[in-house]
Motif scaffolding. Sequence first.
Motif, mmCIF file in Angstrom:
data_model
loop_
_atom_site.group_PDB
_atom_site.id
_atom_site.type_symbol
_atom_site.label_atom_id
_atom_site.label_comp_id
_atom_site.label_asym_id
_atom_site.label_seq_id
_atom_site.Cartn_x
_atom_site.Cartn_y
_atom_site.Cartn_z
ATOM 1 N N ARG A 194 0.850 -1.190 0.000
ATOM 2 C CA ARG A 194 0.000 0.000 0.000
ATOM 3 C C ARG A 194 0.885 1.239 0.000
ATOM 4 N N LYS A 195 0.598 2.148 -0.921
ATOM 5 C CA LYS A 195 1.320 3.409 -0.990
ATOM 6 C C LYS A 195 0.808 4.368 0.081
ATOM 7 N N ILE A 196 1.705 5.134 0.635
ATOM 8 C CA ILE A 196 1.336 6.191 1.582
ATOM 9 C C ILE A 196 1.103 7.447 0.751
ATOM 10 N N MET A 197 -0.158 7.859 0.645
ATOM 11 C CA MET A 197 -0.517 8.934 -0.273
ATOM 12 C C MET A 197 -0.601 10.278 0.446
ATOM 13 N N PRO A 198 -0.117 11.353 -0.170
ATOM 14 C CA PRO A 198 -0.202 12.669 0.455
ATOM 15 C C PRO A 198 -1.643 13.168 0.540
ATOM 16 N N GLU A 199 -1.957 13.791 1.640
ATOM 17 C CA GLU A 199 -3.257 14.443 1.784
ATOM 18 C C GLU A 199 -3.174 15.913 1.398
ATOM 19 N N PHE A 200 -1.931 16.418 1.267
ATOM 20 C CA PHE A 200 -1.691 17.822 0.910
ATOM 21 C C PHE A 200 -0.557 17.861 -0.109
ATOM 22 N N SER A 201 -0.499 18.945 -0.863
ATOM 23 C CA SER A 201 0.590 19.163 -1.808
ATOM 24 C C SER A 201 1.589 20.137 -1.203
#
Length: 407
Positions: free
Chosen positions: A311-318
């Motif tokens: 599972r990739k750890i996805m950003p919640e913010f840019s």
Amino acid sequence: NPHILVNPREVVEAARDKSKGREVVSRFFPELIPQAGEIEYSPDLIGRFKDAVQAKASAQGLPADNPTRAQRLGDSARRHQLLVEEAADLAVEKFREMAARNPGSRFVLKPQRSSGKVGIRLDIATEEDVRRQFLSIQHELTAFWDEHPEDRAMHAVQEIPRIVIERQIEADGEYDVEMVFSRLASGALHTIAFVVGNSPLAHGTEYGMTFPAMLSSALEKRLIEGALKAVLARWFPAIPFGNGHVEKMLENGEHPMLVEDNGPRPIGGSLMIPLILDWAGFNLVAQGIRAALGLPLQAPERQPDSSVVVRKIMPEFSGQLLDAAIPEAVRAMPGLAPVVLTPLGKEVHDPRAGMHAFSGLGYVVGRAPAGKQEQAIATVVGAMSRMTFRIETPDGVKVQNGDAHQR
């Protein structure tokens, strides 16, 4: 393709490489090559190319003889924008044709050549959607290729990327069929294939993989058979050899549908090689080389005795990744394999923003006994929920947990 031919400056630059330039020029504009066979470099060469393009387009009834348009061709940036706008017009025309054949359907726009899910657009329903998203894809790809020149070289990127329009289907996930083909002296085709569960988010970004896919043997067989037919069709009339990577979906959970046959990139990403090697003792690269040499493939060393989940750890913010905190208790969790993090200081992007939707904060690998994929998923997501990340955004520093987008 008249939309590509109106590009005299590139043709002249290509002509400087005699190995390919003469072929380009002689194919499209033989009248510009003197009888001596050498390409003349002179101040009016660009102008003569433009005149030739105008003449060809006019002969085909295309609006290339518009004086305003001709003037704009001399400015590289304006010419590029003009070509993009014309390509968008063509995309709208193709959308009309497909919408007429599939009333009530939504559609997907995606680049013919890209990496991961860069440039994919879902839920296209109107002509305005097509035009707006087509232009958005062009901007996203330009930024991506500039940041990743190695991908640009691998995909031989066109100046105006070609966009594929497909009918959107209702499916819970995506499945990768990783195959190796060897043409034997007897004429037989020896094939070994694996089905991997691929988990895209609602906005199209891949966030994980599951080995093996959580499917019945009958569905796995149908996916492999469909993938094999796609590869045979692409190679026809030749017989395929080497690696193959085909992406499929199950419409309404039971009808296999072709998404992509990745001919230019025949292995599904850098993670696929070590995971299948670890999971089944099967080396996709080594077996692809055997296939290229016409040797029989070697069967996997063992029947997999475990389930592996990524599972990739996805950003919640840019923004810029400032810090990543992983408790030691998380690293020590049973069943948790590597936790790989993006380097601090790197720019990361919320996949919902559309730009660089491929980027992430890292990934986590979990393992469980064979047939216990749900257990491995629970272990991985539980570990991610205890990780924290600080991201510097234009609105200040934001903090998120690792399981953002996984809920």
